[in-house]
Structures are given as C-alpha cells and as structure tokens.
Design a protein around this motif. Structure first.
Motif, short mmCIF file in Angstrom:
data_model
loop_
_atom_site.label_atom_id
_atom_site.label_comp_id
_atom_site.label_asym_id
_atom_site.label_seq_id
_atom_site.Cartn_x
_atom_site.Cartn_y
_atom_site.Cartn_z
N GLU A 139 -0.73 -9.22 -12.22
CA GLU A 139 -0.67 -10.68 -12.17
C GLU A 139 -0.33 -11.07 -10.73
OE1 GLU A 139 1.00 -13.62 -15.32
OE2 GLU A 139 2.62 -13.26 -13.88
N SER A 145 -0.06 -14.27 -7.69
CA SER A 145 0.02 -15.71 -7.46
C SER A 145 0.45 -16.01 -6.04
CB SER A 145 0.99 -16.36 -8.45
OG SER A 145 2.33 -15.99 -8.15
N SER A 184 1.13 -23.57 -7.63
CA SER A 184 0.86 -22.14 -7.66
C SER A 184 -0.59 -21.92 -8.07
CB SER A 184 1.77 -21.41 -8.66
OG SER A 184 3.14 -21.56 -8.31
N TYR A 228 -3.00 -18.75 -9.36
CA TYR A 228 -2.99 -17.38 -9.88
C TYR A 228 -4.39 -16.80 -9.80
CZ TYR A 228 1.69 -17.87 -11.87
OH TYR A 228 3.05 -18.04 -12.04
N TYR A 286 -3.59 -14.72 -13.96
CA TYR A 286 -2.44 -15.15 -14.77
C TYR A 286 -2.56 -14.51 -16.15
CZ TYR A 286 0.46 -18.17 -17.69
OH TYR A 286 1.40 -18.65 -18.58
N LYS A 289 -7.83 -16.90 -14.09
CA LYS A 289 -7.43 -17.68 -12.93
C LYS A 289 -6.78 -18.96 -13.42
CE LYS A 289 -10.91 -15.90 -9.73
NZ LYS A 289 -12.01 -16.23 -8.81
N ASN A 316 -6.37 -23.62 -16.85
CA ASN A 316 -7.18 -22.41 -16.79
C ASN A 316 -8.39 -22.71 -15.90
OD1 ASN A 316 -8.96 -20.29 -17.23
ND2 ASN A 316 -8.63 -20.21 -19.43
#
Length: 259
Positions: free
Chosen positions: A47, A49, A72, A74, A77, A99, A142
């Motif tokens: 993971e 970020s 943030s 990612y 994620y 993502k 998302n």
C-alpha cells in the motif's frame, strides 16, 4: 513556523508504504465479528501513498484555534470492498488494492467564557468555564481508472461537528457536550447510506488527595438522549442492519488513582 500575532503555520509532505496484513492476503471464509464472507488476495502489493497537509494554529492565553487541510493520493489503497455477491447467505467483501484519493479538513478551538483570561472575569469567582469546538470532514474516492468506477470508498466517516462546555472550580469539574454526525449518502453502489445523528454526553468529577495517591471520582453518561444511531464506518451497519446500532444510553461511575 511562527507568523506573529499568536499564529503558527505548519506543513508536511510524506510518502508512506506498508505491507498487506496476513488477513488481507489470505482471508477466505465467514468472519463472525463482521457477519461477512471475507476474501483475501495473495497478489496484493504494497500500500503506497503520498500525503500533504498544511495547518495554522493560533493561541492567545486560554483561547486557541487550529485548522489543518490534508490530501493523500494512493497508488495502491487496500480496502475491504463489497463485491455485490453473497456466499452462504453472507455478503462477500474482498480485500482489494485500488488507486484512491483522500482530502479533508480538521478544525478545533477553545474559547474561555469565564475565569482567568476569559471573556467574563470575576476576581471573587474561582470557576473556569471553557467552550471546546471541533469539526472534521473527509472525502475518499476510488480513482482506479482500470475499472473506471470513480465511486466513493466504503466505510468513510461523514462530516462531524461537536462542542463541549467544561467547568472547573477547585477539585470539582463538569462537562456537557455533543457530537453531531451528518448523514453519509456518499457510499459505493450497493452500500447502505446512514442518517445523521447527535449524541449528548455529560460527566461530573471530583479530585481527592489520599496519602500519596491522587483520586479522581467520576460519573459519566454517554448518549444522554438514548438516540438510535448507526455508524457509517462500521461494516456491521452494512451486514446486519438494523441489529448493530451504536450503544444506547450508558452510565459509568468509578474512581481513578494516580500514585
């Protein structure tokens, strides 16, 4: 960084990564605590970020204020996402890497209403009355382009505000406050939205010196109005609704000892 006039500015930039947990990799079956069929994925990667936050704090005696904005992104994620399927009459949730983008705001402050450095002062009154204020909000999306969902991530807290009055006079202290959660309608397709609610709480404390020990007697009431409410961040709200609300009215009485 100090900006003068009681202000202080701050900022942070961070890159983080973590390895998947064992259950995120290998879960495959019913989970009694969540009432869901959980499915891991051994192919999950790290993971990752990148996060940035900027904040400002102000202080003038007993009066304080702070606000922080954060974002943030990612690259992967890892979340427990609903698949829309059922297995053995249980909803299936799969640990999935997508993502994602998070953005939010947090704010808090204290205003002294009565007492030293307060808005109202009285030399003959030893009482202090403070008003604490708080609020936060986060938006999680998302952004996985391979699936093109662009949907909200599940189990995300709604916007929240709260306030607490804190009174103190010698060994005595008391609090009365509330926390209000907005309705959470920003949920993935097939997930349950949650209604807004307000929970009140109150407490009374008394400090006592006993030998080498410092005792604090307390009585606390949570969910004073016995409000029926459901947490947007609990998977049980999705899997066993309406059988897992937040706790109703509760009373606790006790003593804490410090030596």
């Amino acid at each position: 960084m100090h900006a003068g006039g009681g202000w202080q500015l701050s900022g942070n930039l961070a890159y983080t990564q973590r390895a998947p947990k064992d259950y995120e990799l290998f879960a495959d079956g019913p989970h009694v605590a969540t009432a869901a069929w959980e499915l891991g994925n051994p192919a999950l990667g790290l993971e990752r970020s990148t996060s940035v936050d900027v904040g400002a704090q102000w202080k003038d005696g007993a009066h304080r204020f702070a606000v922080t904005a954060f974002a943030s992104r990612y690259g992967n994620y890892i979340g427990l996402l609903p698949t829309g399927r059922t297995v053995d009459e249980l909803p299936e949730y799969a640990y999935t890497g997508v993502k994602a983008r998070f953005a939010g705001l947090e704010a808090s402050g204290t205003v002294r209403l009565l007492g030293r450095q307060g808005l109202w002062r009285s030399a003959a009154d030893a009482s202090v009355l403070d008003l604490d204020l708080r609020a936060d909000t986060v938006r999680a999306t998302n952004t996985n382009t391979s699936t093109g969902t662009g949907q909200p991530l599940p189990l995300i807290a709604p916007a929240r505000v709260g306030a607490t009055l804190r009174w103190a006079n010698g060994p005595w202290g008391a609090r009365l406050g509330f926390d209000h959660a907005m309705a959470q309608h920003r949920v993935p397709e097939g997930s349950r939205a949650t209604a807004g609610y307000t929970l009140w709480n109150a407490s009374l404390t008394w400090r006592q010196k006993l030998g080498h020990a410092q005792l604090q007697w307390y009585a606390r009431v949570d969910n004073l109005g016995n409000r029926l409410a459901y947490s947007a961040t609990s998977i049980l709200t999705q899997t066993v609704f309406p059988n897992a609300p937040l706790p109703g009215r509760s009373v606790r009485v006790g003593v804490q000892a410090t030596f």
